[in-house]
Write a protein that holds these residues in place. Structure first.
Motif, PDB file in Angstrom:
ATOM      1  N   GLU A 136      17.579   4.665   8.621  1.00  0.00           N
ATOM      2  CA  GLU A 136      17.993   3.485   7.863  1.00  0.00           C
ATOM      3  C   GLU A 136      17.000   2.347   7.971  1.00  0.00           C
ATOM      4  O   GLU A 136      16.998   1.447   7.149  1.00  0.00           O
ATOM      5  N   ARG A 137      16.177   2.344   9.026  1.00  0.00           N
ATOM      6  CA  ARG A 137      15.252   1.214   9.207  1.00  0.00           C
ATOM      7  C   ARG A 137      14.227   1.527  10.286  1.00  0.00           C
ATOM      8  O   ARG A 137      14.489   2.229  11.245  1.00  0.00           O
ATOM      9  N   ARG A 138      13.071   0.976  10.156  1.00  0.00           N
ATOM     10  CA  ARG A 138      12.004   0.989  11.172  1.00  0.00           C
ATOM     11  C   ARG A 138      11.770   2.377  11.775  1.00  0.00           C
ATOM     12  O   ARG A 138      11.425   2.488  12.939  1.00  0.00           O
ATOM     13  N   GLY A 139      11.975   3.398  11.010  1.00  0.00           N
ATOM     14  CA  GLY A 139      11.927   4.723  11.620  1.00  0.00           C
ATOM     15  C   GLY A 139      10.588   5.430  11.539  1.00  0.00           C
ATOM     16  O   GLY A 139      10.406   6.487  12.148  1.00  0.00           O
ATOM     17  N   GLY A 140       9.635   4.903  10.785  1.00  0.00           N
ATOM     18  CA  GLY A 140       8.334   5.560  10.668  1.00  0.00           C
ATOM     19  C   GLY A 140       8.477   7.001  10.197  1.00  0.00           C
ATOM     20  O   GLY A 140       9.384   7.338   9.432  1.00  0.00           O
ATOM     21  N   LYS A 146      14.298  12.090   9.119  1.00  0.00           N
ATOM     22  CA  LYS A 146      15.768  12.091   9.216  1.00  0.00           C
ATOM     23  C   LYS A 146      16.395  11.645   7.891  1.00  0.00           C
ATOM     24  O   LYS A 146      17.491  12.109   7.533  1.00  0.00           O
ATOM     25  N   ALA A 147      15.742  10.743   7.175  1.00  0.00           N
ATOM     26  CA  ALA A 147      16.251  10.355   5.856  1.00  0.00           C
ATOM     27  C   ALA A 147      16.196  11.549   4.910  1.00  0.00           C
ATOM     28  O   ALA A 147      17.134  11.795   4.135  1.00  0.00           O
ATOM     29  N   ALA A 148      15.120  12.315   4.989  1.00  0.00           N
ATOM     30  CA  ALA A 148      14.989  13.505   4.148  1.00  0.00           C
ATOM     31  C   ALA A 148      16.064  14.544   4.510  1.00  0.00           C
ATOM     32  O   ALA A 148      16.544  15.272   3.639  1.00  0.00           O
ATOM     33  N   THR A 236      25.928  -0.518   9.538  1.00  0.00           N
ATOM     34  CA  THR A 236      27.140  -0.306   8.739  1.00  0.00           C
ATOM     35  C   THR A 236      26.726  -0.044   7.300  1.00  0.00           C
ATOM     36  O   THR A 236      25.692  -0.536   6.842  1.00  0.00           O
ATOM     37  N   THR A 237      27.539   0.742   6.609  1.00  0.00           N
ATOM     38  CA  THR A 237      27.172   1.125   5.246  1.00  0.00           C
ATOM     39  C   THR A 237      27.518   0.024   4.239  1.00  0.00           C
ATOM     40  O   THR A 237      27.135   0.123   3.083  1.00  0.00           O
TER      41      THR A 237
END
Ligand SMILES: NC(=O)c1ccc[n+]([C@@H]2O[C@H](COP(=O)([O-])OP(=O)(O)OC[C@H]3O[C@@H](n4cnc5c(N)ncnc54)[C@H](OP(=O)(O)O)[C@@H]3O)[C@@H](O)[C@H]2O)c1
Length: 238
Positions: A136-140, A146-148, A236-237
């Motif tokens: 969701e954020r700052r994940g490089g 993980k988004a994929a 939170t979504t």
């Protein structure tokens, strides 16, 4: 009825807790990991089957699938931050190696394992893949992988739900008592991770294990194609 459960990355942390939860339910559980010693030791401690298998290696995954008959639950827990690459080559080559390593460990592990055991999944079975708040954020490159995983899960659900298989991602926030940070989480970073939760505590491996167990239960049959966030409110979504 005894269920058959496969947990990749079942030798440590979240995967181990999930394997333990299903084993407590008298399921026949298979765990995997890349390290023969920890596979053997964990399988012995949990009284489950242990198989050495690098889930990012198609040949090893095919060999694993050949050992299984019908499968009721697949948990793709293998993943994490890859160990630093050698650093040899140009800056762009180093970057490429880092992205390849993260995509292999956090996305392709689930894709390869799921594809190889797909024809063994019974009607009413469940696939659960462990994602991350890092998506969701700052994940490089880790977060991108993980988004994929979430995007892939949505298409997997569209394909398999008509066959009675649910497919979900459990997206974990910071979870204590795992080897995820390779012992290098600083006190400052840990405090910051706790501070951003609403309940001011780290997640536990059992928080994730219980969620996975629920997703594989009768009460969760209409939940599919989703990313379920388990993070104490850190994301939170809405
Ligand atoms: N801990 C957290 O705060 C956190 C937060 C969000 C998401 N997650 C995710 O949760 C999952 C479980 O991680 P964890 O926190 O429990 O860390 P962990 O304690 O390091 O466990 C990772 C497990 O995955 C195995 N593994 C790693 N790569 C593998 C591969 N290519 N093939 C087969 N097994 C592999 C490891 O064994 P070997 O190394 O011996 O193969 C180990 O059993 C990961 O997907 C991670 O990204 C963790």
């Amino acid at each position: 009825m005894t269920r058959t459960v496969l947990v990749t990355g079942g030798t440590s942390g979240i995967g181990r807790a999930i394997a333990q939860r299903f084993a407590a339910d008298q399921a026949e559980v298979f765990i995997t990991g890349r390290t023969p010693e920890t596979v053997e030791q964990t399988a012995k401690e949990l009284r489950v089957h242990g198989v050495v298998c690098d889930a990012a290696d198609s040949g090893q995954v095919e060999a694993l699938a050949a050992r299984l008959n019908e499968l009721d639950v697949l948990v793709n827990a293998a993943g994490g931050l890859p160990q630093a690459t050698s650093g040899e080559g140009s800056a762009l080559e180093v970057l490429l190696a880092q992205w390849h390593a993260n995509l292999a460990q956090n996305l392709l592990t689930a894709v390869l394992t799921t594809t190889s055991v797909q024809d063994k999944l019974t009607r009413g079975s469940s696939i659960i893949s462990i994602g991350s708040i890092g998506a969701e954020r700052r994940g490089g490159s880790y977060g991108a992988a993980k988004a994929a995983l979430g995007a892939w899960n949505a298409s997997l659900s569209a394909e398999l739900a008509p066959k009675g298989v649910t497919c979900n991602v459990v997206s974990a926030g910071y979870i204590a008592d795992t080897n995820f940070f390779h012992g290098q989480l600083s006190d400052e970073r840990r405090s910051a991770l706790l501070e951003e939760t609403h309940n001011k505590r780290p997640g536990t491996v059992d928080d994730i294990a219980q969620t996975a167990y629920f997703l594989a239960s009768q009460g969760a049959r209409h939940i599919t194609g989703q990313t379920i966030h388990v993070n104490g409110g850190a994301f939170t979504t809405r």
